[in-house]
Design a protein around this motif. Structure first.
Motif, short mmCIF file in Angstrom:
data_model
loop_
_atom_site.label_atom_id
_atom_site.label_comp_id
_atom_site.label_asym_id
_atom_site.label_seq_id
_atom_site.Cartn_x
_atom_site.Cartn_y
_atom_site.Cartn_z
N LEU A 29 0.82 -1.21 0.00
CA LEU A 29 0.00 0.00 0.00
C LEU A 29 0.85 1.27 0.00
O LEU A 29 0.53 2.24 -0.67
CB LEU A 29 -0.94 0.01 1.21
CG LEU A 29 -1.87 1.20 1.33
CD1 LEU A 29 -2.85 1.26 0.16
CD2 LEU A 29 -2.64 1.15 2.64
N LYS A 30 1.96 1.26 0.71
CA LYS A 30 2.79 2.47 0.82
C LYS A 30 3.65 2.68 -0.42
O LYS A 30 3.63 3.75 -1.02
CB LYS A 30 3.67 2.40 2.06
CG LYS A 30 4.46 3.67 2.29
CD LYS A 30 5.18 3.66 3.60
CE LYS A 30 5.93 4.99 3.80
NZ LYS A 30 6.64 5.01 5.07
N TRP A 53 -1.54 -4.57 0.73
CA TRP A 53 -1.00 -5.08 1.99
C TRP A 53 -0.09 -4.02 2.61
O TRP A 53 0.52 -3.23 1.91
CB TRP A 53 -0.19 -6.34 1.73
CG TRP A 53 -1.01 -7.47 1.20
CD1 TRP A 53 -1.43 -7.64 -0.10
CD2 TRP A 53 -1.55 -8.56 1.93
NE1 TRP A 53 -2.19 -8.79 -0.20
CE2 TRP A 53 -2.27 -9.37 1.02
CE3 TRP A 53 -1.49 -8.95 3.27
CZ2 TRP A 53 -2.92 -10.52 1.41
CZ3 TRP A 53 -2.13 -10.10 3.66
CH2 TRP A 53 -2.84 -10.88 2.74
N ALA A 54 0.00 -4.03 3.94
CA ALA A 54 0.88 -3.09 4.63
C ALA A 54 1.29 -3.67 5.98
O ALA A 54 0.57 -4.49 6.56
CB ALA A 54 0.16 -1.75 4.84
N SER A 60 -0.32 2.22 10.73
CA SER A 60 -0.35 3.28 11.74
C SER A 60 0.02 4.63 11.13
O SER A 60 -0.58 5.65 11.46
CB SER A 60 0.60 2.95 12.89
OG SER A 60 0.19 1.77 13.53
N GLU A 61 1.03 4.62 10.24
CA GLU A 61 1.45 5.87 9.59
C GLU A 61 0.33 6.49 8.76
O GLU A 61 0.23 7.70 8.64
CB GLU A 61 2.66 5.61 8.68
CG GLU A 61 3.95 5.36 9.44
CD GLU A 61 5.10 4.91 8.52
OE1 GLU A 61 4.89 4.82 7.28
OE2 GLU A 61 6.19 4.65 9.06
N PHE A 62 -0.54 5.65 8.19
CA PHE A 62 -1.68 6.13 7.40
C PHE A 62 -2.86 6.51 8.29
O PHE A 62 -3.90 6.94 7.80
CB PHE A 62 -2.14 5.07 6.41
CG PHE A 62 -1.31 4.99 5.15
CD1 PHE A 62 -1.22 6.08 4.29
CD2 PHE A 62 -0.64 3.82 4.82
CE1 PHE A 62 -0.47 6.00 3.12
CE2 PHE A 62 0.10 3.74 3.65
CZ PHE A 62 0.20 4.83 2.80
N THR A 114 -8.23 -4.13 8.00
CA THR A 114 -7.96 -2.87 8.69
C THR A 114 -9.18 -1.95 8.72
O THR A 114 -10.16 -2.19 8.03
CB THR A 114 -6.79 -2.12 8.01
OG1 THR A 114 -7.21 -1.72 6.70
CG2 THR A 114 -5.55 -2.98 7.92
N GLU A 115 -9.05 -0.90 9.50
CA GLU A 115 -10.06 0.16 9.56
C GLU A 115 -9.34 1.50 9.42
O GLU A 115 -8.20 1.64 9.85
CB GLU A 115 -10.80 0.11 10.90
CG GLU A 115 -11.61 -1.15 11.10
CD GLU A 115 -12.20 -1.28 12.49
OE1 GLU A 115 -13.34 -1.74 12.58
OE2 GLU A 115 -11.51 -0.92 13.48
N GLY A 116 -10.03 2.46 8.82
CA GLY A 116 -9.49 3.81 8.73
C GLY A 116 -8.54 4.06 7.57
O GLY A 116 -7.90 5.11 7.52
N LEU A 117 -8.45 3.13 6.63
CA LEU A 117 -7.56 3.31 5.48
C LEU A 117 -8.31 3.59 4.18
O LEU A 117 -7.70 3.67 3.12
CB LEU A 117 -6.68 2.06 5.27
CG LEU A 117 -5.67 1.73 6.35
CD1 LEU A 117 -4.86 0.51 5.94
CD2 LEU A 117 -4.74 2.91 6.61
#
Length: 197
Positions: A29-30, A53-54, A60-62, A114-117
């Motif tokens: 992803l990054k 994937w991350a 956390s950085e995102f 995940t959540e929040g991405l």
């Protein structure tokens, strides 16, 4: 090898997935780089609908977080290094570089875990779904059928809660692929104590 064998024993062919998951290859992803080598197999056979994937740190950085109870997947990375080697067999002190590699392991999560991405994950295009009438009848006429929950990141049967989880119908490459997957999971559900046990 153990990961691939486990999937085969579960009735899943890890290199086939009848629903669309982005480009088909897992992507970080990054960096937006596709994973290569054995990582394509390790991540691809997990069955998530997102190709992204991350690592925990990248998530956390995102500004995102990993959903409770989710487990990471392993990826490996070979880093080339050059070692200086002295060779004095011929009576001369020769120094040359010998190529070598260091193996590193990382743990990553699929963005479906995940959540929040949402703002950082490109959306996957969906297909138009054309239902097959006879197949719909088989599903609707199943005696004591479990609930089918759509929009899941992968296909599975949950025996503890007695439901079938499937990706959205529109994410499948073909109606036949959808029904083959749905029937496969419904067959698993017949092992529930309320059915054939």
């Amino acid at each position: 090898t153990e990961t691939i064998m486990k999937k085969l024993e579960e009735g899943v062919v890890p290199w086939q997935r009848p629903w669309v998951g982005g480009t088909g290859a897992p992507i970080n992803l990054k960096s937006k780089k596709e994973y290569r080598g054995i990582n394509v197999w390790l991540l691809g056979c997990q069955g998530y609908s997102s190709p992204y994937w991350a690592s925990f740190k990248q998530i956390s950085e995102f500004g995102g977080s990993v959903k409770k109870g989710e487990h990471s997947s392993l990826v490996v990375f070979w880093k080339p290094i050059a070692k200086k080697v002295e060779d004095d067999e011929g009576g001369e002190d020769l120094v040359y570089e010998k190529p070598s590699f260091i193996l590193r392991y990382y743990r990553v999560f699929n963005t479906d875990q995940t959540e929040g991405l949402e703002a950082h994950v490109p959306q996957v295009e969906e297909n138009e779904f054309d239902p097959i009438e006879k197949c719909e009848e088989i599903i609707s006429d199943m005696p004591n059928a479990p609930e089918i929950k759509y929009g899941k990141p992968k296909a599975y049967y949950n025996p503890a809660e007695d439901y079938v989880g499937l990706p959205k119908r529109e994410s499948f490459k073909s109606p036949e692929g959808f029904y083959a997957t749905a029937f496969h999971e419904l067959v698993h559900s017949t092992g529930h104590e309320s059915r054939l046990s």
